[in-house]
Scaffold this active site. Structure first.
Site, short mmCIF file in Angstrom:
data_model
loop_
_atom_site.label_atom_id
_atom_site.label_comp_id
_atom_site.label_asym_id
_atom_site.label_seq_id
_atom_site.Cartn_x
_atom_site.Cartn_y
_atom_site.Cartn_z
N CYS A 115 -1.68 13.49 0.99
CA CYS A 115 -1.22 13.52 -0.59
C CYS A 115 -1.66 13.85 -2.02
O CYS A 115 -1.40 14.56 -2.60
CB CYS A 115 -0.24 11.92 -1.61
SG CYS A 115 1.41 11.63 0.59
N HIS A 248 1.99 12.67 -8.41
CA HIS A 248 2.36 12.93 -6.67
C HIS A 248 3.16 11.55 -7.16
O HIS A 248 3.41 10.59 -7.50
CB HIS A 248 1.31 11.61 -6.17
CG HIS A 248 2.00 11.84 -4.59
ND1 HIS A 248 2.45 12.67 -4.20
CD2 HIS A 248 1.36 10.84 -4.13
CE1 HIS A 248 2.69 12.38 -3.20
NE2 HIS A 248 2.52 10.94 -2.61
N ASN A 278 9.15 12.48 -1.28
CA ASN A 278 7.81 12.32 -1.71
C ASN A 278 7.80 13.53 -0.28
O ASN A 278 7.67 13.08 0.87
CB ASN A 278 7.36 11.16 -0.87
CG ASN A 278 5.78 11.44 -0.37
OD1 ASN A 278 4.51 12.40 -0.82
ND2 ASN A 278 4.75 10.22 -0.21
#
Length: 321
Positions: A115, A248, A278
């Site tokens: 990520c 994020h 996500n």
């Protein structure tokens, strides 16, 4: 001496057509829209179609970024792709996108920091541009996280989605706009908190994603906050000078927790987690793209980016758009 900077010449994004809602997930997993939203803030996510790969998503985002920058493939001499869901073990997804662009020059490679990948990719590209090795680069975050999910595990399958975002970064002399600075960290002792159950060398398969959610949440708020504090202190920038916080998109509670810890107004937080879930390395450029398109982020704005992912890896970046 004239200062060399990496300027954001253009940006773009791509989301697969199919939208998977919480209500649809609740038809095959023991969960509900209310349960998912209360714990994550997610309402829906996009899922790649059968046969649609990470390189396809990244290619579409790259074309959008090139159009926004007003340049063509011949103007690009580097492609850096952040992904943890590559089309193949090798060649790199960057090389596959290079081929899709019909680009016959320059260099292309992948960066793997899960990520945190897009923040890492920005830092790597910035160094190569400032060093004079390349002049103009495509930096892409692209993921098909749906391909590594256990769709029977309600603690993980509800969290992730697919998508891609891309920036055109160019080497420029002088001016204030561009990548101001970055802070990168990792700590491998926490690798078991967020990982897949397989790999080429260990199991000859990709496995599926597993996560110890509460532990990751705790590390995310603390480590991301510390990274951003180090960065703004190093760059001698007050938190009040930040126009937009582009985090994020892992979990709405994490976004708000980090903002509150650093005393960043929630009005300055760009959140797309409700619509995208996500999307790992794609989440930061996707969120940035949406905020540019809806008129919130404007040229000259100072943006603070951050991410934490498997590794654990984490980092932050300051960009004046």
């Amino acid at each position: 001496m004239t200062r060399i900077i990496s300027r954001v010449a253009g940006q773009g994004a791509y989301l697969p057509e199919r939208v998977l809602t919480n209500a649809e997930i609740s038809t095959f997993v023991d969960t509900s829209d209310e349960w998912i939203q209360a714990r994550t803030g997610i309402r829906e996510r996009h899922v790649a179609a059968d046969g649609e790969t990470t390189a396809d998503l990244g290619h579409a985002a790259a074309l959008a970024a090139l159009a926004d920058a007003g340049c063509g493939v011949d103007d690009i001499d580097l492609i850096v792709v952040a992904t943890t869901t590559p089309d193949l073990v090798f060649p790199s997804t960057a090389a596959l996108i290079q081929n899709k662009l019909d680009m016959r020059h320059g260099a292309a490679f992948d960066v793997q920091a899960v990520c945190s990948g897009f923040v890492y990719a920005l830092a790597v590209t910035d160094g190569l541009l400032k060093g004079g090795v390349f002049e103009r680069a495509l930096v892409i975050g692209a993921e098909t996280m749906s391909r590594i999910l256990n769709w029977e595990d309600r603690t993980t399958c509800v969290l992730f989605g697919d998508g891609a975002g891309a920036w055109v970064l160019e080497r420029a002399k002088g001016g204030k706009a561009g990548l101001v600075g970055y802070d990168l960290r990792s700590e491998g002792r926490y690798s078991g908190l967020l990982k897949t159950t397989g790999g080429v060398s260990s199991t000859q398969s990709s496995g599926v994603l597993t996560m110890e959610g509460p532990a990751v949440f705790k590390h995310a708020v603390t480590k991301i906050s510390n990274s951003m504090e180090r960065l703004i202190e190093r760059e001698k920038i007050a938190i009040e000078e930040i126009d937009w916080f582009v985090p994020h998109q892992a979990n709405q509670r994490i976004l708000e927790g980090v903002a509150d810890k650093l005393k960043i107004s929630r009005d300055k937080v760009i959140s797309t987690v409700a619509q995208h879930g996500n999307t790992s390395a794609a989440s930061v450029p996707l969120a940035f793209h949406q905020a540019v398109n809806d008129g919130r982020i404007k040229r000259g704005d100072l943006c603070l980016l951050e991410a934490l992912g498997g590794g654990l890896t984490w980092g932050s970046a300051l960009v004046r758009f």
